[in-house]
Design a protein around this motif. Structure first.
Motif, PDB file in Angstrom:
ATOM      1  N   ARG A  75       0.846  -1.203   0.000  1.00 24.18           N
ATOM      2  CA  ARG A  75       0.000   0.000   0.000  1.00 24.18           C
ATOM      3  C   ARG A  75       0.881   1.253   0.000  1.00 24.18           C
ATOM      4  O   ARG A  75       0.572   2.231  -0.684  1.00 24.18           O
ATOM      5  CB  ARG A  75      -0.914  -0.017   1.226  1.00 24.18           C
ATOM      6  CG  ARG A  75      -1.815   1.217   1.361  1.00 24.18           C
ATOM      7  CD  ARG A  75      -2.839   1.287   0.235  1.00 24.18           C
ATOM      8  NE  ARG A  75      -3.623   2.511   0.294  1.00 24.18           N
ATOM      9  CZ  ARG A  75      -4.776   2.631   0.975  1.00 24.18           C
ATOM     10  NH1 ARG A  75      -5.273   1.592   1.632  1.00 24.18           N
ATOM     11  NH2 ARG A  75      -5.432   3.756   0.961  1.00 24.18           N
ATOM     12  N   ARG A  76       1.992   1.185   0.732  1.00 23.82           N
ATOM     13  CA  ARG A  76       2.897   2.335   0.771  1.00 23.82           C
ATOM     14  C   ARG A  76       3.504   2.577  -0.602  1.00 23.82           C
ATOM     15  O   ARG A  76       3.629   3.718  -1.046  1.00 23.82           O
ATOM     16  CB  ARG A  76       4.008   2.070   1.795  1.00 23.82           C
ATOM     17  CG  ARG A  76       4.655   3.321   2.329  1.00 23.82           C
ATOM     18  CD  ARG A  76       3.669   4.093   3.105  1.00 23.82           C
ATOM     19  NE  ARG A  76       4.226   5.231   3.808  1.00 23.82           N
ATOM     20  CZ  ARG A  76       3.474   6.183   4.317  1.00 23.82           C
ATOM     21  NH1 ARG A  76       2.164   6.118   4.194  1.00 23.82           N
ATOM     22  NH2 ARG A  76       4.006   7.203   4.948  1.00 23.82           N
ATOM     23  N   LYS A  77       3.887   1.503  -1.260  1.00 27.47           N
ATOM     24  CA  LYS A  77       4.491   1.633  -2.588  1.00 27.47           C
ATOM     25  C   LYS A  77       3.478   2.189  -3.593  1.00 27.47           C
ATOM     26  O   LYS A  77       3.836   3.016  -4.444  1.00 27.47           O
ATOM     27  CB  LYS A  77       5.032   0.280  -3.049  1.00 27.47           C
ATOM     28  CG  LYS A  77       6.234  -0.195  -2.236  1.00 27.47           C
ATOM     29  CD  LYS A  77       6.851  -1.464  -2.786  1.00 27.47           C
ATOM     30  CE  LYS A  77       6.007  -2.682  -2.574  1.00 27.47           C
ATOM     31  NZ  LYS A  77       6.679  -3.930  -3.020  1.00 27.47           N
ATOM     32  N   PHE A  78       2.237   1.749  -3.480  1.00 28.48           N
ATOM     33  CA  PHE A  78       1.195   2.278  -4.360  1.00 28.48           C
ATOM     34  C   PHE A  78       0.999   3.773  -4.116  1.00 28.48           C
ATOM     35  O   PHE A  78       0.921   4.568  -5.068  1.00 28.48           O
ATOM     36  CB  PHE A  78      -0.120   1.532  -4.130  1.00 28.48           C
ATOM     37  CG  PHE A  78      -1.293   2.161  -4.819  1.00 28.48           C
ATOM     38  CD1 PHE A  78      -1.434   2.079  -6.201  1.00 28.48           C
ATOM     39  CD2 PHE A  78      -2.259   2.842  -4.093  1.00 28.48           C
ATOM     40  CE1 PHE A  78      -2.511   2.676  -6.840  1.00 28.48           C
ATOM     41  CE2 PHE A  78      -3.337   3.440  -4.716  1.00 28.48           C
ATOM     42  CZ  PHE A  78      -3.468   3.361  -6.098  1.00 28.48           C
ATOM     43  N   ASP A  79       0.929   4.172  -2.851  1.00 27.10           N
ATOM     44  CA  ASP A  79       0.739   5.593  -2.532  1.00 27.10           C
ATOM     45  C   ASP A  79       1.902   6.440  -3.049  1.00 27.10           C
ATOM     46  O   ASP A  79       1.704   7.568  -3.513  1.00 27.10           O
ATOM     47  CB  ASP A  79       0.595   5.774  -1.021  1.00 27.10           C
ATOM     48  CG  ASP A  79      -0.738   5.269  -0.490  1.00 27.10           C
ATOM     49  OD1 ASP A  79      -1.670   5.091  -1.298  1.00 27.10           O
ATOM     50  OD2 ASP A  79      -0.852   5.036   0.732  1.00 27.10           O
ATOM     51  N   LEU A  80       3.120   5.913  -2.970  1.00 24.88           N
ATOM     52  CA  LEU A  80       4.282   6.633  -3.500  1.00 24.88           C
ATOM     53  C   LEU A  80       4.176   6.784  -5.015  1.00 24.88           C
ATOM     54  O   LEU A  80       4.467   7.858  -5.566  1.00 24.88           O
ATOM     55  CB  LEU A  80       5.566   5.889  -3.129  1.00 24.88           C
ATOM     56  CG  LEU A  80       6.063   6.066  -1.694  1.00 24.88           C
ATOM     57  CD1 LEU A  80       7.061   4.960  -1.338  1.00 24.88           C
ATOM     58  CD2 LEU A  80       6.707   7.441  -1.511  1.00 24.88           C
ATOM     59  N   ALA A  81       3.761   5.713  -5.697  1.00 30.52           N
ATOM     60  CA  ALA A  81       3.612   5.774  -7.151  1.00 30.52           C
ATOM     61  C   ALA A  81       2.575   6.816  -7.555  1.00 30.52           C
ATOM     62  O   ALA A  81       2.798   7.610  -8.486  1.00 30.52           O
ATOM     63  CB  ALA A  81       3.242   4.399  -7.700  1.00 30.52           C
ATOM     64  N   VAL A  82       1.446   6.832  -6.858  1.00 26.16           N
ATOM     65  CA  VAL A  82       0.387   7.801  -7.153  1.00 26.16           C
ATOM     66  C   VAL A  82       0.875   9.230  -6.893  1.00 26.16           C
ATOM     67  O   VAL A  82       0.618  10.146  -7.680  1.00 26.16           O
ATOM     68  CB  VAL A  82      -0.869   7.489  -6.319  1.00 26.16           C
ATOM     69  CG1 VAL A  82      -1.868   8.635  -6.387  1.00 26.16           C
ATOM     70  CG2 VAL A  82      -1.527   6.206  -6.810  1.00 26.16           C
ATOM     71  N   ALA A  83       1.611   9.420  -5.811  1.00 25.98           N
ATOM     72  CA  ALA A  83       2.081  10.756  -5.455  1.00 25.98           C
ATOM     73  C   ALA A  83       3.072  11.318  -6.464  1.00 25.98           C
ATOM     74  O   ALA A  83       3.145  12.537  -6.667  1.00 25.98           O
ATOM     75  CB  ALA A  83       2.728  10.725  -4.070  1.00 25.98           C
ATOM     76  N   MET A  84       3.811  10.421  -7.137  1.00 25.37           N
ATOM     77  CA  MET A  84       4.854  10.870  -8.057  1.00 25.37           C
ATOM     78  C   MET A  84       4.422  10.831  -9.522  1.00 25.37           C
ATOM     79  O   MET A  84       5.131  11.358 -10.386  1.00 25.37           O
ATOM     80  CB  MET A  84       6.110  10.013  -7.867  1.00 25.37           C
ATOM     81  CG  MET A  84       6.684  10.056  -6.464  1.00 25.37           C
ATOM     82  SD  MET A  84       8.124   8.980  -6.212  1.00 25.37           S
ATOM     83  CE  MET A  84       9.404   9.943  -7.026  1.00 25.37           C
TER      84      MET A  84
END
Length: 300
Positions: free
Chosen positions: A137-146
């Motif tokens: 979930r953290r990796k997904f949120d990072l991808a969305v943020a960038m």
């Protein structure tokens, strides 16, 4: 002088058992700035006020030269944000559904960039968000943020839940994000190695009070422990430049901590104080000293 992407002036937020500020802070464009401090120091509260998700009782914040709190949709479209805790209101969505929804709000959304980040982070977007591990979930949120190539990344404990391989991938992704030279990252982190690898500047915040902003390399070169031999007399430690603390270290030795190493060493030479050893302080050691001094200040 570098332009400032964030300017905080006289920011104050009062709660029943906690006060944040007053905070004055300038975050430069083109650099990674890390906010470091113990839990409950106000780091997440500061991020929420920057995004106008919470209101201060006094003071103001400017992002990109525009005051937060007005019609700031265009401003927020220039920001990528990863909160400390994942938002649970969309837990029943699949990752690909959430990304499709979010992309509508960002004119600069780059589908190819988003897909590249998903591949690098090894995220399965067919899963519902509540079925993902904390790390995924953290990796997904990072991808969305960038994915929309923001001018500013606000990252609140970005590596929370990441395994070592994903952590290294995140470090590399942020380094690549900064390569263009005109972006900025403001991150809050408990991971000392993460701060050392990423940050250009470090802000210390303890119990709601900003204790200073420092250039990382200069900070780490200026904080030292000196082991002083007092067999030939007792020095006035508090007269040492940058004096922070002193304690016995066995026999006639004292361990004296200073935040101005070069001047302190010169002072020792001029006053005849004999140094029997020296040790550079690590970032977590510096934070420990600052926390203890702040606790003493509050008690007094």
């Amino acid at each position: 002088m570098e332009p400032m992407v964030i300017e905080v002036r006289g920011l104050l937020q009062k709660r029943k058992h906690f006060q944040l500020g007053p905070v004055d802070l300038q975050i430069p464009q083109g650099y990674v700035t890390a906010i470091v401090g113990p839990n409950g120091s106000g780091k997440s509260s500061l991020f929420r006020m920057m995004l106008d998700q919470a209101k201060p009782d006094a003071g103001e914040i400017e992002l990109f030269g525009l005051q937060v709190g007005g019609d700031d949709i265009a401003m927020k479209q220039r920001i990528g944000y990863v909160p400390e805790q994942a938002i649970d209101i969309d837990d029943n969505l699949k990752a690909e559904q959430k990304a499709a929804f979010i992309s509508q709000w960002y004119p600069s959304w780059d589908l190819n960039r988003y897909q590249e980040l998903l591949r690098r982070f090894e995220v399965d977007t067919s899963l519902k968000l509540n079925k993902m591990s904390k790390g995924m979930r953290r990796k997904f949120d990072l991808a969305v943020a960038m994915a929309h190539n923001p001018d500013l990344l606000l990252l609140d404990e970005p590596s929370s839940g990441l395994d070592p391989i994903a952590w290294k991938t995140m470090i590399d992704a942020i380094h690549r994000y900064m390569e263009r030279g005109d972006r900025a990252v403001l991150m809050a982190s408990h991971i000392i190695d993460e701060v050392k690898r990423l940050a250009d500047y470090i802000v210390f915040i303890v119990h709601g009070r900003v204790l200073g902003m420092f250039e990382k390399d200069s900070l780490l070169e200026s904080w030292y422990s000196y082991y002083i031999d007092t067999s030939e007399g007792t020095a006035n430690w508090k007269a040492m430049p940058g004096y922070r603390s002193a304690e016995p270290n066995g026999g006639s030795l004292y361990k004296v901590i200073t935040s101005e190493a070069a001047d302190a060493e010169r002072w020792c030479g001029e006053t005849g104080v004999r140094i029997s050893g020296r040790q550079k302080l690590e970032l977590d050691d510096i934070l420990t000293v600052l926390i203890e001094q702040e606790r003493l200040r509050i008690r007094s």
